[in-house]
Motif scaffolding. Structure first.
Motif, PDB file in Angstrom:
ATOM      1  N   GLU A 214       0.804  -1.219   0.000  1.00 44.85           N
ATOM      2  CA  GLU A 214       0.000   0.000   0.000  1.00 44.85           C
ATOM      3  C   GLU A 214       0.839   1.271   0.000  1.00 44.85           C
ATOM      4  O   GLU A 214       0.318   2.373  -0.211  1.00 44.85           O
ATOM      5  CB  GLU A 214      -0.912   0.019   1.223  1.00 44.85           C
ATOM      6  N   VAL A 215       2.152   1.164   0.245  1.00 48.82           N
ATOM      7  CA  VAL A 215       2.988   2.352   0.415  1.00 48.82           C
ATOM      8  C   VAL A 215       3.127   3.114  -0.898  1.00 48.82           C
ATOM      9  O   VAL A 215       3.450   2.534  -1.947  1.00 48.82           O
ATOM     10  CB  VAL A 215       4.380   1.973   0.944  1.00 48.82           C
ATOM     11  N   ALA A 216       2.893   4.409  -0.824  1.00 51.08           N
ATOM     12  CA  ALA A 216       3.083   5.278  -1.991  1.00 51.08           C
ATOM     13  C   ALA A 216       4.202   6.283  -1.764  1.00 51.08           C
ATOM     14  O   ALA A 216       5.005   6.533  -2.662  1.00 51.08           O
ATOM     15  CB  ALA A 216       1.774   6.012  -2.318  1.00 51.08           C
ATOM     16  N   THR A 217       4.260   6.852  -0.547  1.00 51.65           N
ATOM     17  CA  THR A 217       5.290   7.864  -0.264  1.00 51.65           C
ATOM     18  C   THR A 217       5.913   7.627   1.109  1.00 51.65           C
ATOM     19  O   THR A 217       5.263   7.131   2.034  1.00 51.65           O
ATOM     20  CB  THR A 217       4.708   9.293  -0.291  1.00 51.65           C
ATOM     21  N   VAL A 218       7.189   7.996   1.201  1.00 46.54           N
ATOM     22  CA  VAL A 218       7.925   7.941   2.469  1.00 46.54           C
ATOM     23  C   VAL A 218       8.635   9.265   2.664  1.00 46.54           C
ATOM     24  O   VAL A 218       9.340   9.735   1.758  1.00 46.54           O
ATOM     25  CB  VAL A 218       8.966   6.800   2.470  1.00 46.54           C
ATOM     26  N   ASP A 219       8.441   9.879   3.800  1.00 43.53           N
ATOM     27  CA  ASP A 219       9.124  11.131   4.139  1.00 43.53           C
ATOM     28  C   ASP A 219      10.091  10.833   5.293  1.00 43.53           C
ATOM     29  O   ASP A 219       9.671  10.484   6.390  1.00 43.53           O
ATOM     30  CB  ASP A 219       8.112  12.198   4.549  1.00 43.53           C
TER      31      ASP A 219
ATOM     32  N   GLY B 296       5.424  -6.402  -1.570  1.00 51.25           N
ATOM     33  CA  GLY B 296       5.524  -5.276  -0.652  1.00 51.25           C
ATOM     34  C   GLY B 296       6.930  -4.717  -0.556  1.00 51.25           C
ATOM     35  O   GLY B 296       7.125  -3.496  -0.552  1.00 51.25           O
ATOM     36  N   LEU B 297       7.922  -5.582  -0.482  1.00 56.07           N
ATOM     37  CA  LEU B 297       9.306  -5.113  -0.411  1.00 56.07           C
ATOM     38  C   LEU B 297       9.718  -4.387  -1.686  1.00 56.07           C
ATOM     39  O   LEU B 297      10.481  -3.415  -1.634  1.00 56.07           O
ATOM     40  CB  LEU B 297      10.242  -6.299  -0.145  1.00 56.07           C
ATOM     41  N   ARG B 298       9.208  -4.845  -2.815  1.00 56.89           N
ATOM     42  CA  ARG B 298       9.511  -4.159  -4.076  1.00 56.89           C
ATOM     43  C   ARG B 298       8.912  -2.754  -4.077  1.00 56.89           C
ATOM     44  O   ARG B 298       9.559  -1.772  -4.465  1.00 56.89           O
ATOM     45  CB  ARG B 298       8.985  -4.980  -5.252  1.00 56.89           C
ATOM     46  N   THR B 299       7.643  -2.666  -3.638  1.00 59.05           N
ATOM     47  CA  THR B 299       6.982  -1.354  -3.548  1.00 59.05           C
ATOM     48  C   THR B 299       7.702  -0.451  -2.551  1.00 59.05           C
ATOM     49  O   THR B 299       7.914   0.747  -2.794  1.00 59.05           O
ATOM     50  CB  THR B 299       5.520  -1.546  -3.105  1.00 59.05           C
ATOM     51  N   TRP B 300       8.103  -1.034  -1.427  1.00 65.90           N
ATOM     52  CA  TRP B 300       8.779  -0.294  -0.367  1.00 65.90           C
ATOM     53  C   TRP B 300      10.125   0.259  -0.837  1.00 65.90           C
ATOM     54  O   TRP B 300      10.441   1.433  -0.618  1.00 65.90           O
ATOM     55  CB  TRP B 300       8.951  -1.206   0.833  1.00 65.90           C
ATOM     56  N   SER B 301      10.922  -0.572  -1.498  1.00 62.72           N
ATOM     57  CA  SER B 301      12.237  -0.107  -1.939  1.00 62.72           C
ATOM     58  C   SER B 301      12.104   0.991  -2.987  1.00 62.72           C
ATOM     59  O   SER B 301      12.914   1.928  -3.008  1.00 62.72           O
ATOM     60  CB  SER B 301      13.063  -1.274  -2.493  1.00 62.72           C
ATOM     61  N   ALA B 302      11.078   0.895  -3.835  1.00 64.85           N
ATOM     62  CA  ALA B 302      10.853   1.955  -4.826  1.00 64.85           C
ATOM     63  C   ALA B 302      10.454   3.261  -4.139  1.00 64.85           C
ATOM     64  O   ALA B 302      10.897   4.352  -4.533  1.00 64.85           O
ATOM     65  CB  ALA B 302       9.774   1.521  -5.816  1.00 64.85           C
ATOM     66  N   ALA B 303       9.634   3.163  -3.094  1.00 70.04           N
ATOM     67  CA  ALA B 303       9.228   4.365  -2.357  1.00 70.04           C
ATOM     68  C   ALA B 303      10.415   4.993  -1.640  1.00 70.04           C
ATOM     69  O   ALA B 303      10.544   6.237  -1.592  1.00 70.04           O
ATOM     70  CB  ALA B 303       8.121   4.015  -1.356  1.00 70.04           C
TER      71      ALA B 303
ATOM     72  N   GLY C 164      14.726   9.694  -1.977  1.00 69.48           N
ATOM     73  CA  GLY C 164      16.097  10.186  -2.094  1.00 69.48           C
ATOM     74  C   GLY C 164      17.138   9.306  -1.450  1.00 69.48           C
ATOM     75  O   GLY C 164      18.268   9.752  -1.224  1.00 69.48           O
ATOM     76  N   THR C 165      16.813   8.051  -1.174  1.00 65.61           N
ATOM     77  CA  THR C 165      17.785   7.142  -0.571  1.00 65.61           C
ATOM     78  C   THR C 165      18.487   6.342  -1.665  1.00 65.61           C
ATOM     79  O   THR C 165      18.014   6.266  -2.796  1.00 65.61           O
ATOM     80  CB  THR C 165      17.110   6.154   0.395  1.00 65.61           C
TER      81      THR C 165
ATOM     82  N   GLY D  12      18.268  -3.346   4.983  1.00 70.00           N
ATOM     83  CA  GLY D  12      18.076  -2.471   3.830  1.00 70.00           C
ATOM     84  C   GLY D  12      17.641  -1.079   4.227  1.00 70.00           C
ATOM     85  O   GLY D  12      18.080  -0.084   3.637  1.00 70.00           O
ATOM     86  N   ALA D  13      16.771  -0.984   5.229  1.00 73.08           N
ATOM     87  CA  ALA D  13      16.343   0.337   5.697  1.00 73.08           C
ATOM     88  C   ALA D  13      17.512   1.105   6.283  1.00 73.08           C
ATOM     89  O   ALA D  13      17.638   2.325   6.083  1.00 73.08           O
ATOM     90  CB  ALA D  13      15.239   0.188   6.734  1.00 73.08           C
ATOM     91  N   ALA D  14      18.394   0.404   7.006  1.00 73.39           N
ATOM     92  CA  ALA D  14      19.574   1.065   7.554  1.00 73.39           C
ATOM     93  C   ALA D  14      20.508   1.526   6.443  1.00 73.39           C
ATOM     94  O   ALA D  14      21.063   2.628   6.495  1.00 73.39           O
ATOM     95  CB  ALA D  14      20.303   0.126   8.510  1.00 73.39           C
ATOM     96  N   VAL D  15      20.669   0.688   5.411  1.00 73.30           N
ATOM     97  CA  VAL D  15      21.508   1.075   4.272  1.00 73.30           C
ATOM     98  C   VAL D  15      20.923   2.297   3.576  1.00 73.30           C
ATOM     99  O   VAL D  15      21.646   3.195   3.133  1.00 73.30           O
ATOM    100  CB  VAL D  15      21.653  -0.112   3.297  1.00 73.30           C
ATOM    101  N   ALA D  16      19.599   2.350   3.486  1.00 73.05           N
ATOM    102  CA  ALA D  16      18.949   3.511   2.882  1.00 73.05           C
ATOM    103  C   ALA D  16      19.269   4.799   3.636  1.00 73.05           C
ATOM    104  O   ALA D  16      19.265   5.893   3.052  1.00 73.05           O
ATOM    105  CB  ALA D  16      17.433   3.300   2.839  1.00 73.05           C
TER     106      ALA D  16
END
Length: 377
Positions: A167-172, A222-229, A234-235, A252-256
Motif C-alpha cells: 500500500e505504500v506510496a510515499t515515504v518522508d 511489498g518489499l519491491r513497492t517499499w524499496s521503490a518508495a 532520495g535514498t 536495507g532500511a539502515a543502508v537507505a
C-alpha cells in the motif's frame, strides 16, 4: 603455554561467555600453569550482546514494542560510545509463534525505539545486528519509530508491517535524518542476501517466519513497492544491495539511511581483540553448538580458525555435534576436535550437561596437544 579460547554460543545450553569459561576451566584441568585468554565471539546474531558485555559494555534495558506490538523487555549495549542494537531483542522470532498471519503482521517498530533511545542518550554511533527477526517489513517499522511518515496513495498512514507494504506510496524521512544527524550507522551481518528476488528476504527467510507461498508473494511485492518508495524519497537503491535482505529487510532500511554493511564476526572479533590474542597463542580452541556446513559460511568458529591458520597457530574445536567430515575440518584449519554427543546417551543429555562436557572435552584436547608439543620439543 598460551591458550586462547574463542567459542561462539552453544545454542540452547551455553552463551559464548559461558562456553569460554568452561573451556578455560578445561585448559587448567589439563595444564594448571597455562595462561588462558578468553575471547568469546559471535557473528552478529543472537548472543552478540552477551559477548560485548563481557568486553566491558554497559547494558541498557528498555521496554519497547514487540513484533506484534505487545510490549517486550529489550536491551542494547553501549561500548566506547557506540550503541549495539540487536534487532531480535525487540522483534525476535522467539517473541511469538510463527504463522502465516504473523508473517504478514510482524514489524520492527521496537528496533527503531531502541535506536532512538540510544541516540537520545548520547550514542555517537549505532551498530545494528539483524539476525533472528520475526518480521519482513523492510525496516518500515524501525523508520516509523525514528520519525518517518509512511503514506498510501490517498495520504493515509500505512501500518508498518510486511503485509501492508504493497500500500505504500510515499515515504518522508525528513524527521529521521534530523534525528540521526551526525550519527554513524553500521549493520553487522554475515548474510549477503539482497532485499528482493529468489535470494531475497521474503523468499529465503519468509518460511522460517511462518510464511507460505501466498504470503511470500505478498511480502515480495511489498518489499519491491517499499524499496521503490524509499528510492523516490532520495535514498540509495537498496533492492540488490548485498546484505540488505538481512533481518527481513531491516538491514536495507539502515543502508537507505547511509549505513555500511559489515561482517558481524569481523566486527565482534575486532572488539574482542581476537587477532592480537591469536598471534601470541600456542593453541587456539573454538567451537559452537553445531559445527556443520553453515559454520564454514562466515560463522565465528571458521573465522577464528582462519585467523589462527594465518598466524601459524594450531586450532582445536569443541562442539555439541559435528556434521563435517575430517577433510572439511582440516580444510577449515581445525586439526583436532571433540563432539559432546559422542560422550552421552542423547542430545538432550548433552544440552543438560554442556558445561561439564565442554570442560572435559577441552581438557582432552589440551592434553593431546601438550603431548605433541613435548614430543616434538
Amino acid at each position: 603455554m598460551q591458550v586462547v579460547v574463542a567459542p561462539d554460543k552453544f545454542k540452547g545450553s551455553l552463551t559464548a561467555v559461558e562456553a569460554a569459561e568452561a573451556m578455560a576451566a578445561g585448559v587448567h584441568d589439563a595444564l594448571a600453569d597455562a595462561a588462558v585468554e578468553r575471547r568469546p565471539v559471535a557473528d552478529g546474531g543472537e548472543g552478540t550482546l552477551d559477548v560485548l558485555v563481557a568486553a566491558g559494555g554497559r547494558r541498557v534495558d528498555v521496554d519497547v514494542s514487540g513484533p506484534l506490538s505487545d510490549p517486550v523487555h529489550a536491551h542494547y549495549v553501549v561500548l566506547d560510545g557506540w550503541a549495539y542494537v540487536e534487532s531480535a531483542r525487540a522483534c525476535g522470532i522467539e517473541h511469538m509463534e510463527p504463522t502465516p498471519w504473523t508473517a504478514l503482521l510482524a514489524h520492527t517498530h521496537g528496533v527503531g525505539e531502541l535506536v532512538r533511545h540510544a541516540v537520545e542518550h548520547g550514542a555517537r554511533g549505532v551498530v545494528l545486528t539483524v539476525g533472528g527477526t520475526a518480521s519482513t517489513d523492510g525496516g518500515a517499522g524501525m523508520l516509523q519509530a525514528l520519525g518517518a511518515t509512511i503514506l498510501d496513495a490517498q495520504g493515509h498512514p500505512v501500518e508498518p508491517s510486511g503485509g501492508a507494504l504493497p500500500e505504500v506510496a510515499t515515504v518522508d524521512l525528513t524527521a529521521v535524518r534530523h534525528r540521526l544527524a551526525g550519527i554513524e550507522l553500521r549493520v553487522a551481518t554475515d548474510v549477503t542476501n539482497p532485499l528482493l528476488g529468489e535470494h531475497g528476504a521474503a523468499a529465503v527467510f519468509g518460511p522460517q517466519k511462518g510464511a507460505g507461498t501466498a504470503e511470500i508473494e505478498l511480502l515480495e511485492r511489498g518489499l519491491r513497492t517499499w524499496s521503490a518508495a524509499l528510492a523516490r524519497a532520495g535514498t540509495p537503491d537498496v533492492a540488490d544491495t548485498p546484505g540488505a535482505g538481512a533481518g527481513g529487510g531491516v538491514a536495507g532500511a539502515a543502508v537507505a539511511l547511509g549505513a555500511v554493511v559489515e561482517s558481524g564476526f569481523e566486527l565482534v572479533a575486532a572488539v574482542m581483540g581476537v587477532d592480537d590474542a591469536v598471534r601470541e597463542a600456542d593453541l587456539v580452541i573454538t567451537g559452537e553448538g553445531s559445527l556443520d556446513a553453515s559454520s564454514l559460511a562466515g560463522k565465528a568458529p571458521a573465522g577464528v580458525a582462519e585467523r589462527a591458520r594465518r598466524a601459524g597457530v594450531p586450532v582445536a574445536a569443541v562442539a555439541g555435534r559435528i556434521a563435517l567430515s575430517p577433510d572439511q575440518l582440516t580444510d577449515a584449519g581445525i586439526t583436532a576436535w571433540r563432539a559432546l554427543v559422542d560422550d552421552v546417551e542423547s542430545p538432550e543429555d548433552a544440552l543438560r550437561r554442556a558445561p561439564d562436557l565442554v570442560r572435559a572435552a577441552t581438557a582432552e584436547l589440551v592434553r593431546d596437544h601438550d603431548l605433541r608439543v613435548r614430543a616434538g620439543s
